[in-house]
Design a protein around this motif. Structure first.
Motif, PDB file in Angstrom:
ATOM      1  N   ARG A 101       0.835  -1.210   0.000  1.00  0.00           N
ATOM      2  CA  ARG A 101       0.000   0.000   0.000  1.00  0.00           C
ATOM      3  C   ARG A 101       0.867   1.256   0.000  1.00  0.00           C
ATOM      4  O   ARG A 101       0.569   2.236  -0.687  1.00  0.00           O
ATOM      5  N   LYS A 102       1.936   1.224   0.763  1.00  0.00           N
ATOM      6  CA  LYS A 102       2.841   2.373   0.816  1.00  0.00           C
ATOM      7  C   LYS A 102       3.480   2.616  -0.552  1.00  0.00           C
ATOM      8  O   LYS A 102       3.638   3.765  -0.999  1.00  0.00           O
ATOM      9  N   LEU A 103       3.831   1.531  -1.241  1.00  0.00           N
ATOM     10  CA  LEU A 103       4.443   1.644  -2.561  1.00  0.00           C
ATOM     11  C   LEU A 103       3.413   1.878  -3.660  1.00  0.00           C
ATOM     12  O   LEU A 103       3.779   2.202  -4.793  1.00  0.00           O
ATOM     13  N   ASP A 104       2.136   1.691  -3.319  1.00  0.00           N
ATOM     14  CA  ASP A 104       1.041   1.811  -4.287  1.00  0.00           C
ATOM     15  C   ASP A 104       1.200   0.805  -5.428  1.00  0.00           C
ATOM     16  O   ASP A 104       1.116   1.137  -6.609  1.00  0.00           O
ATOM     17  N   VAL A 105       1.412  -0.453  -5.017  1.00  0.00           N
ATOM     18  CA  VAL A 105       1.572  -1.545  -5.975  1.00  0.00           C
ATOM     19  C   VAL A 105       0.507  -2.601  -5.691  1.00  0.00           C
ATOM     20  O   VAL A 105       0.321  -3.006  -4.540  1.00  0.00           O
ATOM     21  N   PRO A 106      -0.218  -3.080  -6.706  1.00  0.00           N
ATOM     22  CA  PRO A 106      -1.190  -4.156  -6.487  1.00  0.00           C
ATOM     23  C   PRO A 106      -0.500  -5.397  -5.926  1.00  0.00           C
ATOM     24  O   PRO A 106       0.647  -5.702  -6.273  1.00  0.00           O
ATOM     25  N   MET A 107      -1.207  -6.107  -5.061  1.00  0.00           N
ATOM     26  CA  MET A 107      -0.636  -7.274  -4.398  1.00  0.00           C
ATOM     27  C   MET A 107      -1.696  -8.342  -4.213  1.00  0.00           C
ATOM     28  O   MET A 107      -2.872  -8.027  -4.058  1.00  0.00           O
ATOM     29  N   HIS A 108      -1.282  -9.595  -4.244  1.00  0.00           N
ATOM     30  CA  HIS A 108      -2.189 -10.673  -3.855  1.00  0.00           C
ATOM     31  C   HIS A 108      -1.404 -11.762  -3.133  1.00  0.00           C
ATOM     32  O   HIS A 108      -0.194 -11.914  -3.308  1.00  0.00           O
ATOM     33  N   ALA A 109      -2.108 -12.482  -2.287  1.00  0.00           N
ATOM     34  CA  ALA A 109      -1.535 -13.584  -1.515  1.00  0.00           C
ATOM     35  C   ALA A 109      -2.115 -14.893  -2.023  1.00  0.00           C
ATOM     36  O   ALA A 109      -3.310 -14.985  -2.317  1.00  0.00           O
ATOM     37  N   SER A 110      -1.263 -15.902  -2.141  1.00  0.00           N
ATOM     38  CA  SER A 110      -1.697 -17.179  -2.694  1.00  0.00           C
ATOM     39  C   SER A 110      -1.718 -18.271  -1.627  1.00  0.00           C
ATOM     40  O   SER A 110      -0.792 -18.384  -0.817  1.00  0.00           O
ATOM     41  N   THR A 111      -2.779 -19.046  -1.654  1.00  0.00           N
ATOM     42  CA  THR A 111      -2.899 -20.240  -0.829  1.00  0.00           C
ATOM     43  C   THR A 111      -3.166 -21.418  -1.766  1.00  0.00           C
ATOM     44  O   THR A 111      -3.287 -21.241  -2.977  1.00  0.00           O
ATOM     45  N   LYS A 112      -3.278 -22.608  -1.204  1.00  0.00           N
ATOM     46  CA  LYS A 112      -3.585 -23.767  -2.035  1.00  0.00           C
ATOM     47  C   LYS A 112      -4.995 -23.680  -2.625  1.00  0.00           C
ATOM     48  O   LYS A 112      -5.296 -24.330  -3.617  1.00  0.00           O
TER      49      LYS A 112
END
Length: 269
Positions: A101-112
């Motif tokens: 959020r600070k960098l203003d970059v989209p992000m996602h977290a992956s699970t199984k």
């Protein structure tokens, strides 16, 4: 010493730019398997993004293995049972999500089970990744992620933007996590205890093999750990120039069935 385990990256390595398996690669993998060589797909993808490829290559028999999430999971390819599992904690997730959020970059977290993003406007590369690896994407607030078993986090953006943002990531994050690019628009973050190299080392020991009996084939920076771990590192002709500096062999490009060339030239010769 004969090579008995070949770890192979997928995108840009085993697959063509059209994400296809050439007949030459298919036949080389089958010949290697008949010769008693373990061909192990080693990728940043989750198992959902590998299953069709494993089936196409006939690598789902008992005794076959697959390494997913950049080494976060070593799985039995026949049953998808976890052999090794390294995950990020909820606190890790909160720290990385706050940084994104600070960098203003989209992000996602992956699970199984899928991919999770706290971005209301889901990034286009998150959607692209979801389609590529056949993994559903869900919107969840950070508070709703507390029970999720996160194996990998990705920051995704246009290549020129991502490169500039990487320069702003504090060194403490590089000290705490494995952080590497798997594509110009993907920055992958995994536990420090998880990378392709460590996963291959574990699997070799599990199978009673020495590192002299292992080969790895890759093209991008997230393949570095496995190329540095094995004693027979192979880099694709289309691989990065930095990786070629550590290669024992340079094979043909992914468009020219480079994996098949490597297997026939240095494994089955």
């Amino acid at each position: 010493m004969k090579i008995k385990l070949v770890a192979v990256d997928l995108d840009g390595t085993l697959l063509t730019n059209e994400r296809e398996i050439t007949p030459q690669v298919f036949e080389a993998v089958q010949d290697a398997k008949k010769a008693g060589v373990k061909v192990v797909i080693t990728t940043g993808r989750p198992i959902s993004g590998v299953q069709k490829i494993l089936q196409e290559l006939q690598l789902t028999d008992p005794g076959d293995y697959v390494i997913t999430f950049n080494g976060g999971l070593v799985q039995d390819a026949a049953t998808a049972e976890d052999v090794v599992k390294e995950t990020l904690s909820y606190d890790d997730y909160l720290d990385i999500e706050a940084l994104a959020r600070k960098l203003d970059v989209p992000m996602h977290a992956s699970t199984k089970k899928g991919m999770y993003t706290a971005n209301r406007n889901i990034g286009k590369y998150t959607i692209y990744e979801s389609m590529l690896v056949d993994s559903p994407v869900f919107y969840r607030t950070p508070e709703e992620m507390v029970t999720k078993e996160i194996v990998k986090i990705m920051m995704v953006d246009e290549p020129h933007i991502l490169d500039e943002k990487i320069k702003l990531i504090p060194s403490a994050f590089f000290d705490k996590y494995n952080i590497s690019k798997s594509a110009p628009f993907y920055l992958e973050i995994t536990p420090k205890t998880a990378n392709k190299g460590k996963a291959i080392q574990y699997l070799a020991e599990h199978l009673g093999l020495t590192l002299a009996q292992t080969m790895a084939i890759g093209d991008q920076e997230n393949d570095r750990s496995m190329l540095e771990m094995v004693e027979n590192p192979v880099v694709m002709e289309n691989g990065t120039e930095e990786l070629k500096k550590i290669a024992k062999y340079i094979t043909k490009s992914n468009q020219e069935s480079g994996v098949a060339h490597a297997i026939r030239e240095w494994v089955l010769d």
